[in-house]
Design a protein around this motif. Sequence first.
Motif: not given
Length: 484
Positions: A58-68
């Motif tokens: 995963t990674y964090v963008e705009d305070n959201k954790r999303n799947t790679i």
Amino acid sequence: MIRTGDAYRQGLQDGREIWMDGERVKDVTQHPSFKPIVDVRARMYDMAHEARYQDRLTYVEDNKRNTIFYKPPRETKDWSDKIAAVDAVMQDIGGVVTRVGDETIGEVWSLMDGRDVLAEFDPRFADNVDRHVQNIFDNDIFHVSANTDPKGDRSLAPQDQDPDMMVHVVKETDAGIIIRGAKYETAAAYADQAFLKPTVGAWTNETLSDYAVGGIIEMGAPGVRQICRSSFAGRTNPKDYPLANRFDEVESLVIFDNVLIPWENVFFYRHTKAAQFVRATLHRYSAFPYVHRLLYVADMMIGAAMFNARQTGLEKLQSVREKLADLVCYREGINAHLTASITLAEKSPGGLLMPNQSMLYAGRIHACANLPAMMHIARELCGGQICVTPNAAAFEAEGSGEWLKKFYSLNKQWESEDRRKLLAFARDLLNSDYAGHRLTFVQFAQAPHFNHLNAVYNAFDFSGPLDFVRKAAGLSDQVMGTGK
């Protein structure tokens, strides 16, 4: 924004109609034919929440954790991150799975590249693409694709036979379009949704066609029913067939019996040029994870063959080393094409970073076309015992077990139980019904072999070789303008 395994399982409780072996499946999460592969997909979701895997998956963008896996690739690191994520999953589950979402999301990225083409016919459709790309990304949806139709008699046009042999629109409503037909698809029974794609050769010279349709299908939608092939899971002892009982990805004949596709889920409709464009670009991203999976198949063949050679000291023989080297060259050829396709990646029309198409498609040919020969080499190296060794019950039973332990124990390093496990693994990898099924799947899962070659032809830049020969042969400049 990442799901848990339990959330995924709950999402499958949507009343979907699944049939297998003449019986209605009440719950795909618990049915013995589906539970192992559902558990694998659920495990992938849960891994993303574990501290040891979270930074790789995963990674964090705009305070959201999303799947790679669903991150649209815009730089080389995005592809490197996806490779690392796949490796983490394969190492954790101890096997190879293909249809788990990251391979089919690439087909949706291809739609992003074609949104302007779609917008030429109807701006709403391009907006639908944008929304669904974001929806899959935001909600970590298990997304697959509805691939090929039954087609019927291919010497006849669709309209000259039972029209349901290819998916088509039968009615327009204010709510959307109503479709009929069927598609074959892997993993549809335990996925959230599918991208309904146009089939190959569904039209000839028509500008408009009811068969040129594509969009999102919810697997629990009214009128969607699935008739699945028999599974390899649950039919045999997992000790004897460790791969078939854990990693069988079940195919379905997905039937659309007057199914509504809401307008907001339609990507293209009736315009054959739009459908042809989508069909031609479907694999520009998805071919990468598809070929990447075969790297792990090659590793399994090398590992099984090397262990079998080492246990009796045969790896010292030059003839054995040559065959092992053939497997290594196959494996490294896949790795080289994948590495080169990312190193020489190209910007796509939609601003994404797509693998170098010529390298990627050539790598797909190398990986798929050579797999049957590599499997045979691995069989040779494993020897005839993979087809004559008794099952686990015989090793455990009184009366037969003591004799099998005697004749299957080589030394303190290789006692009978480890040897039995290795031979069972090799048999399931190379010789079993499951092994034959997977080989056929590789040959046709994305497209037939002739389509693979056509993709190579279309992706390769012939201008370099032509210009080199023009200069070497002393030809005039005008010859470069002839032909395609």
